[in-house]
Design a protein around this motif. Structure first.
Motif, PDB file in Angstrom:
ATOM      1  N   GLN A 116       0.919  -1.242  -0.081  1.00  0.00           N
ATOM      2  CA  GLN A 116      -0.046  -0.054  -0.089  1.00  0.00           C
ATOM      3  C   GLN A 116       0.719   1.308  -0.041  1.00  0.00           C
ATOM      4  OE1 GLN A 116      -2.408   1.071   3.449  1.00  0.00           O
ATOM      5  NE2 GLN A 116      -3.989   1.096   1.952  1.00  0.00           N
ATOM      6  N   ALA A 117       2.079   1.119   0.624  1.00  0.00           N
ATOM      7  CA  ALA A 117       2.952   2.387   0.815  1.00  0.00           C
ATOM      8  C   ALA A 117       3.492   2.505  -0.399  1.00  0.00           C
ATOM      9  CB  ALA A 117       3.953   2.241   1.814  1.00  0.00           C
ATOM     10  N   ASP A 118       3.988   1.464  -1.306  1.00  0.00           N
ATOM     11  CA  ASP A 118       4.409   1.577  -2.314  1.00  0.00           C
ATOM     12  C   ASP A 118       3.338   2.383  -3.560  1.00  0.00           C
ATOM     13  OD1 ASP A 118       6.749   0.577  -1.496  1.00  0.00           O
ATOM     14  OD2 ASP A 118       6.436  -1.188  -2.641  1.00  0.00           O
ATOM     15  N   ARG A 119       2.221   1.820  -3.481  1.00  0.00           N
ATOM     16  CA  ARG A 119       1.182   2.141  -4.474  1.00  0.00           C
ATOM     17  C   ARG A 119       0.828   3.700  -4.316  1.00  0.00           C
ATOM     18  NH1 ARG A 119      -2.263  -1.847  -3.231  1.00  0.00           N
ATOM     19  NH2 ARG A 119      -3.340  -0.709  -2.045  1.00  0.00           N
ATOM     20  N   ILE A 120       0.690   4.093  -2.919  1.00  0.00           N
ATOM     21  CA  ILE A 120       0.505   5.595  -2.863  1.00  0.00           C
ATOM     22  C   ILE A 120       1.598   6.322  -3.000  1.00  0.00           C
ATOM     23  CG2 ILE A 120      -0.341   6.952  -0.982  1.00  0.00           C
ATOM     24  CD1 ILE A 120      -2.319   4.813  -0.344  1.00  0.00           C
ATOM     25  N   LEU A 121       2.786   6.057  -2.556  1.00  0.00           N
ATOM     26  CA  LEU A 121       4.040   7.131  -2.745  1.00  0.00           C
ATOM     27  C   LEU A 121       4.556   6.919  -3.966  1.00  0.00           C
ATOM     28  CD1 LEU A 121       6.064   6.088   0.584  1.00  0.00           C
ATOM     29  CD2 LEU A 121       4.280   8.137  -0.117  1.00  0.00           C
ATOM     30  N   ASP A 122       4.280   5.960  -5.004  1.00  0.00           N
ATOM     31  CA  ASP A 122       4.645   6.011  -6.304  1.00  0.00           C
ATOM     32  C   ASP A 122       3.253   6.589  -7.148  1.00  0.00           C
ATOM     33  OD1 ASP A 122       7.021   4.976  -5.322  1.00  0.00           O
ATOM     34  OD2 ASP A 122       6.706   2.907  -5.989  1.00  0.00           O
ATOM     35  N   GLY A 123       2.319   6.945  -6.361  1.00  0.00           N
ATOM     36  CA  GLY A 123       1.374   7.219  -7.530  1.00  0.00           C
ATOM     37  C   GLY A 123       0.972   8.789  -7.448  1.00  0.00           C
ATOM     38  N   PRO A 124      -0.157   9.413  -7.905  1.00  0.00           N
ATOM     39  CA  PRO A 124      -0.265  10.498  -7.801  1.00  0.00           C
ATOM     40  C   PRO A 124      -0.263  11.402  -6.455  1.00  0.00           C
ATOM     41  CG  PRO A 124      -2.400   9.303  -8.640  1.00  0.00           C
ATOM     42  CD  PRO A 124      -1.301   8.426  -8.503  1.00  0.00           C
ATOM     43  N   LEU A 125      -0.685  10.670  -5.418  1.00  0.00           N
ATOM     44  CA  LEU A 125      -0.488  11.432  -4.162  1.00  0.00           C
ATOM     45  C   LEU A 125       0.848  11.555  -3.807  1.00  0.00           C
ATOM     46  CD1 LEU A 125      -3.471   9.403  -2.121  1.00  0.00           C
ATOM     47  CD2 LEU A 125      -3.298  11.985  -3.163  1.00  0.00           C
ATOM     48  N   GLY A 126       1.732  10.617  -3.980  1.00  0.00           N
ATOM     49  CA  GLY A 126       3.213  10.734  -3.618  1.00  0.00           C
ATOM     50  C   GLY A 126       3.662  11.852  -4.385  1.00  0.00           C
ATOM     51  N   ASP A 127       3.214  12.065  -5.758  1.00  0.00           N
ATOM     52  CA  ASP A 127       3.831  13.043  -6.723  1.00  0.00           C
ATOM     53  C   ASP A 127       3.364  14.382  -6.371  1.00  0.00           C
ATOM     54  OD1 ASP A 127       4.886  11.046  -8.411  1.00  0.00           O
ATOM     55  OD2 ASP A 127       3.391  11.207 -10.086  1.00  0.00           O
ATOM     56  N   GLU A 128       2.370  14.378  -5.735  1.00  0.00           N
ATOM     57  CA  GLU A 128       1.805  15.657  -5.175  1.00  0.00           C
ATOM     58  C   GLU A 128       2.838  16.174  -3.918  1.00  0.00           C
ATOM     59  OE1 GLU A 128      -2.258  16.849  -3.820  1.00  0.00           O
ATOM     60  OE2 GLU A 128      -2.976  15.427  -5.293  1.00  0.00           O
ATOM     61  N   THR A 227       8.923  -3.254  20.666  1.00  0.00           N
ATOM     62  CA  THR A 227       7.498  -3.531  20.707  1.00  0.00           C
ATOM     63  C   THR A 227       7.490  -3.039  19.149  1.00  0.00           C
ATOM     64  OG1 THR A 227       7.154  -2.632  22.718  1.00  0.00           O
ATOM     65  CG2 THR A 227       5.376  -2.750  21.545  1.00  0.00           C
ATOM     66  N   LEU A 228       6.810  -4.051  18.370  1.00  0.00           N
ATOM     67  CA  LEU A 228       6.735  -4.055  16.896  1.00  0.00           C
ATOM     68  C   LEU A 228       5.270  -3.138  16.674  1.00  0.00           C
ATOM     69  CD1 LEU A 228       7.591  -7.664  15.551  1.00  0.00           C
ATOM     70  CD2 LEU A 228       8.997  -5.530  16.002  1.00  0.00           C
ATOM     71  N   THR A 229       5.355  -1.798  17.091  1.00  0.00           N
ATOM     72  CA  THR A 229       4.401  -0.939  17.168  1.00  0.00           C
ATOM     73  C   THR A 229       4.037  -0.508  15.576  1.00  0.00           C
ATOM     74  OG1 THR A 229       5.986   0.665  17.600  1.00  0.00           O
ATOM     75  CG2 THR A 229       4.763   0.110  19.122  1.00  0.00           C
ATOM     76  N   ARG A 230       5.197  -0.425  14.745  1.00  0.00           N
ATOM     77  CA  ARG A 230       4.758  -0.009  13.154  1.00  0.00           C
ATOM     78  C   ARG A 230       3.954   1.214  13.016  1.00  0.00           C
ATOM     79  NH1 ARG A 230       5.832  -4.325   9.666  1.00  0.00           N
ATOM     80  NH2 ARG A 230       4.041  -3.857   8.295  1.00  0.00           N
ATOM     81  N   HIS A 231       4.398   2.251  14.283  1.00  0.00           N
ATOM     82  CA  HIS A 231       3.460   3.375  14.273  1.00  0.00           C
ATOM     83  C   HIS A 231       3.426   4.348  13.077  1.00  0.00           C
ATOM     84  CE1 HIS A 231       7.155   3.799  16.305  1.00  0.00           C
ATOM     85  NE2 HIS A 231       7.094   5.205  16.081  1.00  0.00           N
ATOM     86  N   VAL A 232       4.763   4.327  12.295  1.00  0.00           N
ATOM     87  CA  VAL A 232       4.663   5.282  11.291  1.00  0.00           C
ATOM     88  C   VAL A 232       5.553   4.419  10.112  1.00  0.00           C
ATOM     89  CG1 VAL A 232       5.940   7.495  10.772  1.00  0.00           C
ATOM     90  CG2 VAL A 232       4.789   7.435  12.836  1.00  0.00           C
ATOM     91  N   TYR A 233       5.023   4.572   9.146  1.00  0.00           N
ATOM     92  CA  TYR A 233       5.820   4.005   7.879  1.00  0.00           C
ATOM     93  C   TYR A 233       6.739   5.277   7.575  1.00  0.00           C
ATOM     94  CZ  TYR A 233       7.480   2.813   3.351  1.00  0.00           C
ATOM     95  OH  TYR A 233       8.571   2.387   2.358  1.00  0.00           O
ATOM     96  N   SER A 234       7.955   5.068   7.528  1.00  0.00           N
ATOM     97  CA  SER A 234       8.781   6.318   7.413  1.00  0.00           C
ATOM     98  C   SER A 234       9.655   6.045   6.280  1.00  0.00           C
ATOM     99  CB  SER A 234       9.946   6.089   8.492  1.00  0.00           C
ATOM    100  OG  SER A 234      10.926   7.114   8.881  1.00  0.00           O
ATOM    101  N   PRO A 235       9.141   7.005   5.159  1.00  0.00           N
ATOM    102  CA  PRO A 235       9.800   6.983   3.666  1.00  0.00           C
ATOM    103  C   PRO A 235      11.072   7.744   3.727  1.00  0.00           C
ATOM    104  CG  PRO A 235       7.535   7.906   3.770  1.00  0.00           C
ATOM    105  CD  PRO A 235       8.277   7.932   5.241  1.00  0.00           C
TER     106      PRO A 235
END
Ligand code: EAX
Length: 328
Positions: A116-128, A227-235
């Motif tokens: 999901q991160a790849d799809r969005i960051l490599d798509g139009p929202l990421g481009d914005e 703790t595997l919180t995965r609270h923020v996906y950090s690009p």
């Protein structure tokens, strides 16, 4: 300069005369990262270097300034703005003082998984988001990754937000990251990278970063609990000085952008493939890992963040709303 053709030589002279930073050779790319060889940023930077140098047939060289040798991330960004450094591979956190739109991708519990991160960051929202950086003097090239961030500390096992209360947690130099940990009940202290000494000396109890950091910086030596919180996906945002980039021939701009995109694709895959081994390593080294924390409870505590001032600038709010819709 053996391989530089006449075209690039003339162009170099023209650019060196006309650029705001006349001493900087536009074809000798200076790239800054705060991390050391083996780190996610460095793997990205080294791959980028190889590709650009090979594809340009030596017309471009890339020199990587690593381990914060030219300053912390905020300082690297300032130098990129001024044009004294050409490029950087920079964590989302410190970017938010330059452009608050970056807070949208650092929103807690935003992305479900890597796809999901790849799809969005490599798509139009990421481009914005990349496009938006131009307002503050950056050419946003693409996103590579730091990864999903997890909490570690030296005090106690944490399986839910109740146990976070009062922990002194180092956060990145970012208003958003500070707000996240305040909402979770911690005592957040913003400080730039690196932070090993502060953890070792107990100035701070804990920190939060992706799994590769545990391995490359040996945090298992000084942090007992994870703790595997995965609270923020950090690009990582791959940025260039806008003035410098815009002054390059169009074909070279394409070459640089493509090299960055390909290197990012390589780095994200590489980073993800290594995560299982890293988790095994920290366990073997004696860290106690909570791999199934009460994520819903964490999520509830940070639900009010979107209403904070941090997100009130209309264009930031607008993008956050569309982003939250896109990840549903
Ligand atoms: O990439 O400052 C941070 O916590 C970053 O994630 C660090 O540079 C590792």
């Amino acid at each position: 300069m053996k391989k530089i053709g006449l075209f690039h030589l003339i162009l170099m002279l023209v650019l060196m005369i006309s650029t705001t930073a006349p001493a900087a050779n536009p074809f000798a790319i200076k790239l800054g990262v705060v991390t050391k060889p083996g780190a996610a940023q460095n793997i990205m930077a080294e791959k980028f270097k190889k590709r650009v140098e090979a594809r340009s047939d030596g017309a471009y060289t890339v020199k990587i300034f690593h381990s914060a040798s030219i300053g912390n991330e905020t300082e690297i960004l300032q130098q990129i703005q001024m044009g004294t450094i050409h490029m950087g591979v920079i964590t989302g956190g410190p970017f938010d003082t330059f452009d608050p739109i970056v807070r949208v991708i650092n929103y807690p519990f935003l992305f479900k998984d890597h796809d999901q991160a790849d799809r969005i960051l490599d798509g139009p929202l990421g481009d914005e988001i990349l496009k938006s950086l131009e307002t503050s003097g950056f050419k946003g090239l693409c996103f590579s990754e730091n990864g999903f961030r997890n909490l570690t500390n030296s005090k106690r096992a944490v399986t839910g937000p109740d146990q976070v209360k009062g922990l002194k947690i180092r956060v990145m130099s970012s208003a958003l990251h500070k707000a996240i940990w305040q909402a979770l009940g911690a005592n957040p202290t913003p400080m730039p990278w690196p932070i090993y000494t502060e953890l070792e000396q107990g100035v701070i109890d804990g920190q939060e970063n992706p799994l590769w950091v545990m391995e490359v910086y040996k945090f298992y030596e000084i942090q007992k609990f994870m703790t595997l919180t995965r609270h923020v996906y950090s690009p990582h945002i791959n940025v260039a000085s806008l003035n410098w980039f815009n002054g390059l021939p169009a074909a070279d701009q394409t070459l640089i952008t493509e090299a960055a995109v390909e290197a990012a694709r390589f780095q994200r895959k590489d980073n993800r493939e290594k995560n299982a081994a890293r988790l095994a390593l920290v366990r073997e080294k004696g860290m106690q890992v909570a791999d199934d924390p009460d994520v819903d409870a964490f999520r509830k505590r940070v639900a009010g963040l979107k209403d904070l001032d941090l997100y009130q600038a209309p264009r930031v709010q607008d993008l956050l709303i569309r982003m939250l819709e896109a990840v549903k």
